[in-house]
Design an enzyme around this catalytic site. Structure first.
Site, PDB file in Angstrom:
ATOM      1  N   GLU A  88       0.820  -1.200   0.000  1.00  0.00           N
ATOM      2  CA  GLU A  88       0.000   0.000   0.000  1.00  0.00           C
ATOM      3  C   GLU A  88       0.858   1.255   0.000  1.00  0.00           C
ATOM      4  O   GLU A  88       1.964   1.258   0.526  1.00  0.00           O
ATOM      5  CB  GLU A  88      -0.899  -0.002   1.245  1.00  0.00           C
ATOM      6  CG  GLU A  88      -1.961  -1.086   1.142  1.00  0.00           C
ATOM      7  CD  GLU A  88      -2.714  -1.345   2.440  1.00  0.00           C
ATOM      8  OE1 GLU A  88      -3.913  -1.627   2.345  1.00  0.00           O
ATOM      9  OE2 GLU A  88      -2.130  -1.276   3.517  1.00  0.00           O
ATOM     10  N   CYS A 101       3.210   8.491   1.363  1.00  0.00           N
ATOM     11  CA  CYS A 101       3.836   7.544   2.286  1.00  0.00           C
ATOM     12  C   CYS A 101       4.016   6.242   1.512  1.00  0.00           C
ATOM     13  O   CYS A 101       3.042   5.665   1.032  1.00  0.00           O
ATOM     14  CB  CYS A 101       2.892   7.356   3.484  1.00  0.00           C
ATOM     15  SG  CYS A 101       3.439   6.097   4.650  1.00  0.00           S
ATOM     16  N   CYS A 108       6.661  -7.027   6.887  1.00  0.00           N
ATOM     17  CA  CYS A 108       7.771  -6.489   7.677  1.00  0.00           C
ATOM     18  C   CYS A 108       8.217  -7.550   8.658  1.00  0.00           C
ATOM     19  O   CYS A 108       7.393  -8.293   9.195  1.00  0.00           O
ATOM     20  CB  CYS A 108       7.309  -5.248   8.444  1.00  0.00           C
ATOM     21  SG  CYS A 108       8.658  -4.423   9.332  1.00  0.00           S
ATOM     22  N   CYS A 112       6.837  -5.400  15.421  1.00  0.00           N
ATOM     23  CA  CYS A 112       6.394  -4.498  16.496  1.00  0.00           C
ATOM     24  C   CYS A 112       4.964  -4.893  16.868  1.00  0.00           C
ATOM     25  O   CYS A 112       4.110  -5.063  15.994  1.00  0.00           O
ATOM     26  CB  CYS A 112       6.460  -3.043  16.032  1.00  0.00           C
ATOM     27  SG  CYS A 112       8.146  -2.541  15.600  1.00  0.00           S
ATOM     28  N   CYS A 115       1.721  -2.926  15.564  1.00  0.00           N
ATOM     29  CA  CYS A 115       1.677  -2.518  14.152  1.00  0.00           C
ATOM     30  C   CYS A 115       1.071  -3.629  13.297  1.00  0.00           C
ATOM     31  O   CYS A 115       1.512  -4.782  13.362  1.00  0.00           O
ATOM     32  CB  CYS A 115       3.090  -2.196  13.671  1.00  0.00           C
ATOM     33  SG  CYS A 115       3.178  -1.806  11.911  1.00  0.00           S
ATOM     34  N   CYS A 332      -0.979   5.360  10.402  1.00  0.00           N
ATOM     35  CA  CYS A 332       0.271   4.718  10.814  1.00  0.00           C
ATOM     36  C   CYS A 332      -0.005   3.354  11.427  1.00  0.00           C
ATOM     37  O   CYS A 332      -0.836   3.220  12.320  1.00  0.00           O
ATOM     38  CB  CYS A 332       0.988   5.548  11.864  1.00  0.00           C
ATOM     39  SG  CYS A 332       1.332   7.203  11.344  1.00  0.00           S
TER      40      CYS A 332
HETATM   41  N1  SAH Z   1       9.648   0.283   9.883  1.00  0.00           N
HETATM   42  C1  SAH Z   1       9.807   1.707   9.848  1.00  0.00           C
HETATM   43  C2  SAH Z   1       8.843   2.370   8.896  1.00  0.00           C
HETATM   44  C3  SAH Z   1       7.377   2.261   9.299  1.00  0.00           C
HETATM   45  S1  SAH Z   1       6.867   3.837   9.749  1.00  0.00           S
HETATM   46  C4  SAH Z   1       9.676   2.263  11.251  1.00  0.00           C
HETATM   47  O1  SAH Z   1       9.403   1.479  12.158  1.00  0.00           O
HETATM   48  O2  SAH Z   1       9.909   3.443  11.452  1.00  0.00           O
HETATM   49  C5  SAH Z   1       5.354   3.561  10.519  1.00  0.00           C
HETATM   50  C6  SAH Z   1       5.279   4.326  11.813  1.00  0.00           C
HETATM   51  O3  SAH Z   1       4.003   4.077  12.436  1.00  0.00           O
HETATM   52  C7  SAH Z   1       6.321   3.858  12.793  1.00  0.00           C
HETATM   53  O4  SAH Z   1       6.734   4.925  13.598  1.00  0.00           O
HETATM   54  C8  SAH Z   1       5.537   2.860  13.596  1.00  0.00           C
HETATM   55  O5  SAH Z   1       6.148   2.553  14.808  1.00  0.00           O
HETATM   56  C9  SAH Z   1       4.220   3.570  13.737  1.00  0.00           C
HETATM   57  N2  SAH Z   1       3.112   2.677  14.080  1.00  0.00           N
HETATM   58  C10 SAH Z   1       3.036   1.344  13.891  1.00  0.00           C
HETATM   59  N3  SAH Z   1       1.862   0.859  14.332  1.00  0.00           N
HETATM   60  C11 SAH Z   1       1.173   1.911  14.810  1.00  0.00           C
HETATM   61  C12 SAH Z   1      -0.122   2.054  15.382  1.00  0.00           C
HETATM   62  N4  SAH Z   1      -0.920   1.006  15.540  1.00  0.00           N
HETATM   63  N5  SAH Z   1      -0.506   3.283  15.752  1.00  0.00           N
HETATM   64  C13 SAH Z   1       0.292   4.356  15.555  1.00  0.00           C
HETATM   65  N6  SAH Z   1       1.521   4.278  15.013  1.00  0.00           N
HETATM   66  C14 SAH Z   1       1.957   3.071  14.649  1.00  0.00           C
END
Ligand code: SAH
Length: 352
Positions: A88, A101, A108, A112, A115, A332
């Site tokens: 996406e 974005c 991935c 995390c 996420c 995000c």
């Molecule tokens: N892998 C990279 C790029 C992804 S950026 C990274 O971790 O930075 C996506 C951003 O959204 C990251 O800061 C991630 O931690 C955040 N994110 C992931 N899941 C989320 C959620 N459920 N709510 C808000 N932010 C989230």
């Protein structure tokens, strides 16, 4: 894998059309970048040449679905790749800028916990062609709304610094072709230390965002498992080396999670990490977006405001990120390539 339309550099594209005068391959190159995705519309070229281009330079992305929210100002584009993987990208139109974005991996591997992409696991790295084409398509979508694409955030699916081989050529290409300034390109990482060190030495001074989310190892190990390999001290040390070389701002991303990382003590620990960096890091607070595998809510507005105040009192620059696209699962951490993410509405919170 078959090379797709945006995989080749300029010279290599020329070789593909070596039987034609050089100006023809220049024309094809320009059409690829500026004239949309359908070669049949590139009427400066003969029909025969258009047919040849369509055949030898297939697109990498097949549109599956576009979801729209914020009255059309946020568009989530779901793409299918040649092997059936799905990714996406999200285009966000603001009064002063248009930002895309983009994803760098299908899935991935960083896992995390909060996420949606991490919950779904890793499929594969994206190629240069697959990354650059996301920008080209978003640029076209922006144009069709009368806008110029001005910013790129590498914050979609995947960990960009785990796919540097495709990331950097892609970033350099779109910087050059679309005349986007490095200041308008941001790479976000979960905190891969060696990758941050290499980033500091790259020719292009793009912005760096680090997904921190916790300021002590015990909590960060749970939220961001890669922290076991690169604990906070190592991460801060690499951020500090980056700042010494670049004198640019670093942003720390912090998803506000109810009762987990939103206490006064978390804000205080975060402030002291920021103070270890010079210039101090900027903090971006993102109200947690709901995902299926993590049944915890985002912090409410009051808690976010209080957290913000605590940081400010300690002299830390902080912004609360507006949540674009949450009603289309484009916010995000909600990118999961078409799998349902919806959990029901959050009771409160969110900037939008
Ligand atoms: N892998 C990279 C790029 C992804 S950026 C990274 O971790 O930075 C996506 C951003 O959204 C990251 O800061 C991630 O931690 C955040 N994110 C992931 N899941 C989320 C959620 N459920 N709510 C808000 N932010 C989230």
């Amino acid at each position: 894998m078959v090379l797709t339309r945006f995989d080749r550099e300029r010279e290599a594209l020329g070789e593909l059309f070596a039987d034609l005068p050089r100006y023809r391959s220049d024309q094809i190159w320009r059409a690829i970048y500026y004239e949309g995705d359908d070669p049949m519309q590139w009427t400066a070229l003969s029909l025969q040449l258009r047919e040849r281009v369509a055949e030898v330079l297939p697109t990498a992305l097949t549109p599956v679905h576009t979801s729209i929210s914020d009255d059309g100002d946020t568009q989530k584009m779901l793409w299918e790749l040649a092997d059936g993987s799905r990714i996406e990208s999200v285009l966000m139109l603001y009064p002063d800028r248009a930002t895309v974005c983009i994803s760098t991996q299908a899935g991935c591997a960083m896992a995390c916990s909060f996420c949606a992409t991490g919950q779904a696991g890793f499929t594969r790295h994206l190629s240069v062609g697959e990354i650059v084409e996301q920008v080209a398509r978003a640029r076209q979508a922006a144009i069709s709304r009368g806008r110029r694409l001005s910013n790129i955030v590498v914050m979609g699916m995947g960990e960009p610094l785990a796919n540097e081989r495709a990331l950097w050529p892609s970033v350099e290409r779109v910087h050059r072709e679309y005349e986007l300034s490095a200041r308008h390109i941001t790479v976000s990482t979960v905190g891969l230390v060696a990758g941050i060190d290499r980033l500091a030495d790259r020719p292009l001074p793009v912005n760096l965002a680090v997904s921190l989310h916790a300021a002590d190892d015990e909590l960060r190990n749970q939220l961001v498992p890669i922290n076991r390999r690169h604990p906070i001290d190592d991460l801060i040390a690499s951020c500090s080396r980056y700042l010494e070389k670049r004198r640019r701002r670093i942003s720390f991303e912090w998803a506000m999670i109810d009762g987990v990382n939103d206490r006064d003590s978390d804000a205080e620990k975060l402030a002291s990490l920021c103070h270890r960096l010079s210039p101090s890091a900027h903090v971006n607070l993102i109200p947690l977006n709901p995902t299926p595998g993590y049944p915890v809510r985002g912090s409410d507005r009051k808690t976010i405001a209080r957290f913000c105040d605590t940081l400010e009192r300690h002299g830390v620059n902080v912004t609360v990120r507006r949540n674009r696209g949450d009603e289309i699962d484009a916010a995000c951490g909600q990118l999961a390539a078409g799998q349902p993410v919806r959990l029901g509405r959050r009771p409160s919170g969110g900037g939008s």
